[in-house]
Every structure is written in structure tokens, then in C-alpha cells.
Scaffold this active site. Structure first.
Site: not given
Ligand code: NAP
Length: 327
Positions: A148, A151-152
Site C-alpha cells: 500500500c 499507507c507507507d
């Protein structure tokens, strides 16, 4: 049991808690819920996490109609949730453990032990990222291995990272990752991308993005701080090592079908649920919509459209039933 009590018991047994239960709250489930709540069916949407599904972790959505300037995945799903809420859609945040879909009254068992019954069910459990299944992937998940980018991505400021894949997700997210990383190497197993042309043009024009064609990751190598390098094999038989601190594996999706009764449903060889064009599975009163369906195009707009179609099919089916719901 006296005959009167027996008749009453059988009537109670024929009563379901809901007319429609929707399992999963991504774009398909939320759209089905919006239609159903607006149509005043007694409906429950079950979602294990937050409503929004995979789109929640999509950085930017550029092709959903009515948003000419684009919209973040989070904002789009926030709006879809608010839209369903406006019509009073009942939602419950709970994990489904099992479903029995064979009888006229369907049974949905929750992980907490509760049981819910419904006359119709729409399955919108979606899909999740596919893994490459190489040494190091599992051990280094969360320590440099990610599925992701939204997200990261921010963890990789000024670092050199890799993206695996050549589809829309890989290329769109590679572009997004250039906001943080100093260099993004896209590793693709062929020498042409599957991604749509407009994304290709953007990626080829981005100087932080480099391409490794005809190449596959054989191993993800870690040290005490997480991912350190990738062992790569090339189509010409050679191998190489690429030093990176992060690898984003974005190579498509596998069905989220773990909780579905696969012995009751027809599925394709990859485990996606087969329906007709009206989203009907082979079981009366059971529908599937969105990424869990067996199909080619997995777009947010398709999922939403399929959610609407599934709800209309369910409404048509419910109109023919003689069983009732509990007051
Ligand atoms: P996808 O379109 O299925 O692409 C998967 C990519 O990963 C392909 O390039 C494929 O290579 C590669 N791949 C598959 N298995 C692999 C393996 N084991 N090792 C190495 N590479 C592998 O998946 P996606 O990009 O996640 O997209 C999923 C769906 O969402 C698609 O329908 C897509 O159009 C849609 N989507 C749309 C947008 C948008 O419209 N903006 C954004 C994201 C996703 P090959 O090309 O060689 O098969």
C-alpha cells in the site's frame, strides 16, 4: 409440541431479521446499501473495518465521473458513506465468520457468536493484494515490504525504493511514491506495461522513475533495519542485485473469499464468484458485486454500478417471497 405451537414456531422460523444483508462496505456494498436504504428495505451492511474498502488506501482517483479535478480515495469513500447514511443505512462493524446461503432464510454468523438472518444477501467482500511469494517477503512485511503506497509511502522520504508490477495500480502508485522517494525502480516481468496510456506517459516523463524490464524479484534480502536489497533475475538469464530500503508489491488482487461458503457458490479458477449480468449467483436471493466477482474490469465505477444492479435484483426477488421479517 401441540399443533398450534408447532405452527407458530414454524412461522417464527420463517421470519428473518432483515430483508437484505450486505457483506462488505466498499463501493459495491455502499452503493447497494444506498439503493436499499432509499428503497426502504430493512437492510444491514456488515463491515469488518472502516467503510470504503481498498479505495480508502488509493492515493488519487482520477476517473470517477463527476469529479473533474480528481479526488482522493479517502474523500470519495467518505462521500459514498455519507450518501448511504443520509438514507439511514444501518451499518454494523463486525467480522463475519461464516454464511449459510442455501435456504430461503440465509444465516450469517459473526465472529462474536451472534447470528443474523436475512431473506437476501449481497456479497461485496472485495479483493486484496496478491503476493509474489519469494523468500523474505513474509518475514519483511511491514519492515520494508508493503502492499500500500498511500499507507507507507511517507516512510521512504529521500530513499531508493522499488515497485513490482506493470498494471494501473503499480504505475499510479509509482508516480505517487516520487513525492517521497529519491528514486523509484519499477520492476516488471515483461517489456511493456499493462497500465493505461495516460499513466504510462506520466511515468515515462517522471525522472525519478526508472524501469527494469523483463525482470522478476527472486528474493528480498533484509538486515537489522529491514529491507536492504533485492535479488533479481532477468529474462536473458542473468541476475543482479538492487539496493533498496523498500519494495511495494502491486501486482493485482486475489479474492477475499475466506468467509464465503465456496461449496455453495460457483467460482472461477482464481476463486472469484461467478454471477450473471444481473449479479445473481446460482443461489436464489444471493448476489455478488464488486471486486469479489469474476470479471475483467475492476474499477470503482464498475463496483458501484454492480452494487446498484445487485440491489435491484434483490428487490425484485424479495417482491416474490412469502416469508416475512421480524418486526
Ligand atoms: P492488474 O491490472 O492485474 O496488473 C497486475 C500487474 O502485475 C501486471 O502488470 C502483471 O504483469 C503483474 N503481475 C501479476 N502477477 C505477477 C507476478 N507473480 N510477478 C510479477 N508481476 C506480476 O492489477 P492492478 O494494477 O492492481 O489493477 C487491478 C484492477 O484495478 C485493474 O482492473 C485495473 O485497471 C484497476 N485499477 C484502475 C485504476 C485506474 O483506473 N486509475 C487504478 C488502479 C487499479 P503482466 O502485465 O505481465 O500480466
Amino acid at each position: 409440541m401441540n399443533p398450534k405451537a408447532g405452527a407458530l414456531w414454524s412461522e417464527i422460523m420463517q421470519q428473518a431479521d432483515y430483508q437484505l444483508v450486505i457483506v462488505g462496505g466498499g463501493p459495491a456494498g455502499l452503493t447497494a446499501g444506498l439503493y436499499s436504504a432509499r428503497g426502504r428495505l430493512k437492510t444491514l451492511l456488515l463491515e469488518k473495518g472502516a467503510t470504503g474498502g481498498q479505495v480508502l488506501v488509493t492515493d488519487w482517483v482520477d476517473n470517477y465521473p463527476a469529479f473533474p479535478d480528481g479526488i482522493t480515495g479517502f474523500d470519495l469513500m467518505d462521500k459514498m458513506t455519507a450518501h448511504a447514511d443520509r438514507f439511514g443505512l444501518e451499518k454494523r462493524f463486525a467480522t463475519v465468520a461464516a454464511l449459510d446461503l442455501r435456504d430461503e432464510i440465509k444465516t450469517i454468523s459473526l465472529e462474536n457468536g451472534d447470528t443474523i438472518t436475512s431473506q437476501a444477501v449481497i456479497l461485496c467482500t472485495g479483493a486484496k493484494p496478491r503476493a509474489i511469494h519469494v523468500p523474505g517477503e513474509e518475514e519483511l512485511r511491514g519492515k520494508g515490504v508493503s502492499y500500500c503506497a498511500t499507507c507507507d509511502g511517507p516512510f521512504y522520504r529521500n530513499q531508493e525504493i522499488a515497485v513490482v508490477g506493470g498494471g494501473n495500480t503499480a504505475i499510479q502508485e509509482a508516480i505517487h511514491l516520487t513525492k517521497f522517494a529519491s528514486k523509484v525502480t519499477v520492476i516488471h516481468r515483461r517489456n511493456e506495461l499493462r497500465a493505461t496510456k495516460i499513466l504510462q506517459e506520466k511515468a515515462f516523463a517522471e525522472e525519478k522513475i526508472h524501469f527494469l524490464w523483463d525482470a522478476e524479484v527472486d528474493e528480498i534480502v533484509g538486515g537489522k533495519n529491514g529491507v536492504e536489497s533485492l535479488r533479481i533475475s532477468h529474462k536473458d538469464g542473468t541476475t543482479s542485485t538492487l539496493a533498496v530500503t523498500g519494495i511495494f508489491i502491486l501486482i493485482g488482487v486475489v479474492p477475499s473469499n475466506e468467509i464465503l461458503p465456496m461449496d455453495q457458490l460457483e467460482a472461477d479458477s482464481a476463486g472469484f464468484i461467478v454471477t450473471d449480468t444481473e449479479m445473481c449467483t446460482g443461489l436464489p436471493g444471493v448476489y455478488a458485486a464488486g471486486d469479489i466477482r469474476s470479471k475483467r474490469s475492476r474499477q470503482i465505477i464498475n463496483a458501484a454500478g454492480e452494487g446498484a444492479t445487485a440491489e435491484q435484483s434483490a428487490e425484485h426477488y424479495l417482491g416474490q417471497l412469502t416469508t416475512t421479517i421480524k418486526k
